[in-house]
Structures are given as structure tokens and as C-alpha cells.
Design a protein around this motif. Sequence first.
Motif, PDB file in Angstrom:
ATOM      1  N   ASN A   1     -27.756   5.777 -42.206  1.00  0.00           N
ATOM      2  CA  ASN A   1     -28.341   4.358 -41.912  1.00  0.00           C
ATOM      3  C   ASN A   1     -27.514   3.166 -41.746  1.00  0.00           C
ATOM      4  N   GLY A   2     -26.283   3.296 -41.981  1.00  0.00           N
ATOM      5  CA  GLY A   2     -25.373   2.119 -42.084  1.00  0.00           C
ATOM      6  C   GLY A   2     -25.185   1.820 -43.664  1.00  0.00           C
ATOM      7  N   PRO A   3     -24.556   0.625 -43.892  1.00  0.00           N
ATOM      8  CA  PRO A   3     -24.233   0.275 -44.914  1.00  0.00           C
ATOM      9  C   PRO A   3     -25.247   0.070 -45.987  1.00  0.00           C
ATOM     10  N   ASN A   4     -25.166   0.285 -47.268  1.00  0.00           N
ATOM     11  CA  ASN A   4     -26.355   0.652 -48.239  1.00  0.00           C
ATOM     12  C   ASN A   4     -26.743  -0.951 -48.704  1.00  0.00           C
ATOM     13  N   PRO A   5     -27.808  -1.611 -48.376  1.00  0.00           N
ATOM     14  CA  PRO A   5     -28.060  -3.049 -48.957  1.00  0.00           C
ATOM     15  C   PRO A   5     -27.820  -3.225 -50.213  1.00  0.00           C
ATOM     16  N   GLU A   6     -28.337  -2.045 -51.084  1.00  0.00           N
ATOM     17  CA  GLU A   6     -28.184  -2.159 -52.539  1.00  0.00           C
ATOM     18  C   GLU A   6     -26.612  -2.595 -53.081  1.00  0.00           C
ATOM     19  N   MET A   7     -25.626  -2.400 -52.321  1.00  0.00           N
ATOM     20  CA  MET A   7     -24.306  -2.297 -52.588  1.00  0.00           C
ATOM     21  C   MET A   7     -24.067  -3.894 -52.974  1.00  0.00           C
ATOM     22  N   GLN A   8     -24.868  -4.804 -52.500  1.00  0.00           N
ATOM     23  CA  GLN A   8     -24.907  -6.331 -52.869  1.00  0.00           C
ATOM     24  C   GLN A   8     -25.214  -6.468 -54.247  1.00  0.00           C
TER      25      GLN A   8
ATOM     26  N   TYR B   1     -17.624   2.994 -36.630  1.00  0.00           N
ATOM     27  CA  TYR B   1     -18.763   2.504 -36.008  1.00  0.00           C
ATOM     28  C   TYR B   1     -18.591   2.142 -34.622  1.00  0.00           C
ATOM     29  N   ASP B   2     -19.276   2.703 -33.638  1.00  0.00           N
ATOM     30  CA  ASP B   2     -19.351   2.305 -32.274  1.00  0.00           C
ATOM     31  C   ASP B   2     -20.381   1.173 -31.926  1.00  0.00           C
ATOM     32  N   MET B   3     -19.824   0.122 -31.790  1.00  0.00           N
ATOM     33  CA  MET B   3     -20.795  -0.968 -31.665  1.00  0.00           C
ATOM     34  C   MET B   3     -21.064  -1.393 -30.195  1.00  0.00           C
ATOM     35  N   HIS B   4     -22.207  -1.897 -29.962  1.00  0.00           N
ATOM     36  CA  HIS B   4     -22.531  -2.606 -28.634  1.00  0.00           C
ATOM     37  C   HIS B   4     -21.531  -3.739 -28.374  1.00  0.00           C
ATOM     38  N   PRO B   5     -21.276  -3.831 -27.050  1.00  0.00           N
ATOM     39  CA  PRO B   5     -20.176  -4.704 -26.572  1.00  0.00           C
ATOM     40  C   PRO B   5     -20.523  -6.340 -27.073  1.00  0.00           C
ATOM     41  N   SER B   6     -21.651  -6.724 -27.327  1.00  0.00           N
ATOM     42  CA  SER B   6     -22.005  -7.805 -27.777  1.00  0.00           C
ATOM     43  C   SER B   6     -21.533  -8.182 -29.153  1.00  0.00           C
TER      44      SER B   6
ATOM     45  N   LEU C   1     -27.224  -8.072 -42.287  1.00  0.00           N
ATOM     46  CA  LEU C   1     -26.857  -6.602 -42.130  1.00  0.00           C
ATOM     47  C   LEU C   1     -28.010  -5.795 -41.220  1.00  0.00           C
ATOM     48  N   GLU C   2     -29.032  -6.387 -41.134  1.00  0.00           N
ATOM     49  CA  GLU C   2     -29.976  -5.934 -40.169  1.00  0.00           C
ATOM     50  C   GLU C   2     -29.648  -6.000 -38.650  1.00  0.00           C
ATOM     51  N   GLU C   3     -29.088  -7.262 -38.459  1.00  0.00           N
ATOM     52  CA  GLU C   3     -28.453  -7.727 -37.120  1.00  0.00           C
ATOM     53  C   GLU C   3     -27.283  -6.642 -36.802  1.00  0.00           C
ATOM     54  N   PHE C   4     -26.399  -6.795 -37.822  1.00  0.00           N
ATOM     55  CA  PHE C   4     -25.313  -5.593 -37.589  1.00  0.00           C
ATOM     56  C   PHE C   4     -25.694  -4.401 -37.111  1.00  0.00           C
ATOM     57  N   ASN C   5     -26.728  -3.549 -37.956  1.00  0.00           N
ATOM     58  CA  ASN C   5     -27.450  -2.459 -37.591  1.00  0.00           C
ATOM     59  C   ASN C   5     -27.966  -2.270 -36.368  1.00  0.00           C
ATOM     60  N   SER C   6     -28.292  -3.149 -35.828  1.00  0.00           N
ATOM     61  CA  SER C   6     -29.143  -3.139 -34.544  1.00  0.00           C
ATOM     62  C   SER C   6     -28.136  -3.282 -33.525  1.00  0.00           C
ATOM     63  N   LEU C   7     -26.880  -3.383 -33.795  1.00  0.00           N
ATOM     64  CA  LEU C   7     -25.901  -3.454 -32.723  1.00  0.00           C
ATOM     65  C   LEU C   7     -25.062  -2.027 -32.976  1.00  0.00           C
ATOM     66  N   THR C   8     -25.235  -1.257 -34.220  1.00  0.00           N
ATOM     67  CA  THR C   8     -24.689  -0.145 -33.953  1.00  0.00           C
ATOM     68  C   THR C   8     -25.284   0.966 -33.181  1.00  0.00           C
ATOM     69  N   LEU C   9     -24.194   1.403 -32.268  1.00  0.00           N
ATOM     70  CA  LEU C   9     -24.668   2.524 -31.354  1.00  0.00           C
ATOM     71  C   LEU C   9     -24.446   3.890 -31.865  1.00  0.00           C
ATOM     72  N   LYS C  10     -23.577   4.041 -32.823  1.00  0.00           N
ATOM     73  CA  LYS C  10     -23.093   5.543 -33.112  1.00  0.00           C
ATOM     74  C   LYS C  10     -22.465   5.373 -34.477  1.00  0.00           C
ATOM     75  N   ARG C  11     -22.349   5.813 -35.439  1.00  0.00           N
ATOM     76  CA  ARG C  11     -21.569   6.319 -36.677  1.00  0.00           C
ATOM     77  C   ARG C  11     -20.876   7.557 -36.651  1.00  0.00           C
ATOM     78  N   THR C  12     -19.544   7.800 -36.892  1.00  0.00           N
ATOM     79  CA  THR C  12     -18.878   8.937 -36.844  1.00  0.00           C
ATOM     80  C   THR C  12     -18.107   9.280 -38.013  1.00  0.00           C
ATOM     81  N   TRP C  13     -17.973  10.446 -38.830  1.00  0.00           N
ATOM     82  CA  TRP C  13     -17.102  10.595 -40.114  1.00  0.00           C
ATOM     83  C   TRP C  13     -15.873  11.098 -39.493  1.00  0.00           C
TER      84      TRP C  13
END
Length: 119
Positions: A24-31, A64-69, A101-113
Motif C-alpha cells: 500500500n505504500g507507507p502506513n499513515p498510522e506511523m505519524q 519505489y519507482d515513481m512517475h517522472p513528475s 502521502l496521498e499525492e505521493f502514493n498517486s505517483l508511485t508506479l511500482k514497489r519492489t522488495w
Amino acid sequence: MHNCDPISIYRTPKNANKDFELENGPNPEMQYEEGSNGKIYFGEESVAGEYQGRGTFAPGMIRYDMHPSFLKKFGDTAKRYDWQGPGGSPRIEFEIPFGRLEEFNSLTLKRTWLPMKGR
């Protein structure tokens, strides 16, 4: 780099958050955790690698592979981590506020361990 290529950034999550973050991307509960300063940290591979397997950190990192923007939209969150890059160049990390975080996650294309080398 072609302007359509993804931007890769890295993060070593805590063991307890690894599976959630991969899905899901970073857990918002960490805040709300003790010691949180309201930001999530990402960086170059060498920066994230320093945290692998230390204390409560996972034995590996997430790429995290992020959108070029990403760089245009989050350039204001880039900070110098240290001067330990090649030839004494600066290493960069991104301090992403939980409020973005929501904006960040919208730009995430892929997450790889990426498991820690040697494990």
C-alpha cells in the motif's frame, strides 16, 4: 535519462510495516508513533541501505519507482543527507510530510522488495 523514465527512490521500513508498505505504500498510522516528526524518509539506495537490519528496521529496502513528475512535485522535500557520495558529493533524501502521502502514493508506479545483500 529520458523524461518518461521512472525515478527510483528507496526506503528501509520497520519490520512491523514492511508487508503493509509493499502492498500500500507507507502506513499513515506511523505519524502517530512515538518519536514521529510528521515526515516519511526516502533516499538514494546508499542512504536507505544504512538502515537495513538495524534495530527494528527490516533486512532489506523497498525501491519505489515513481512517475517522472515526482521530482517536479516533490523537489521541495529534497534535502542533503550528507557528503558521503562519490567524490564527496552530496547524498539526497526526501522528507515527505504525512499530509502529502496521498499525492505521493498517486505517483508511485511500482514497489519492489530488495533483500539485504548477504541474507
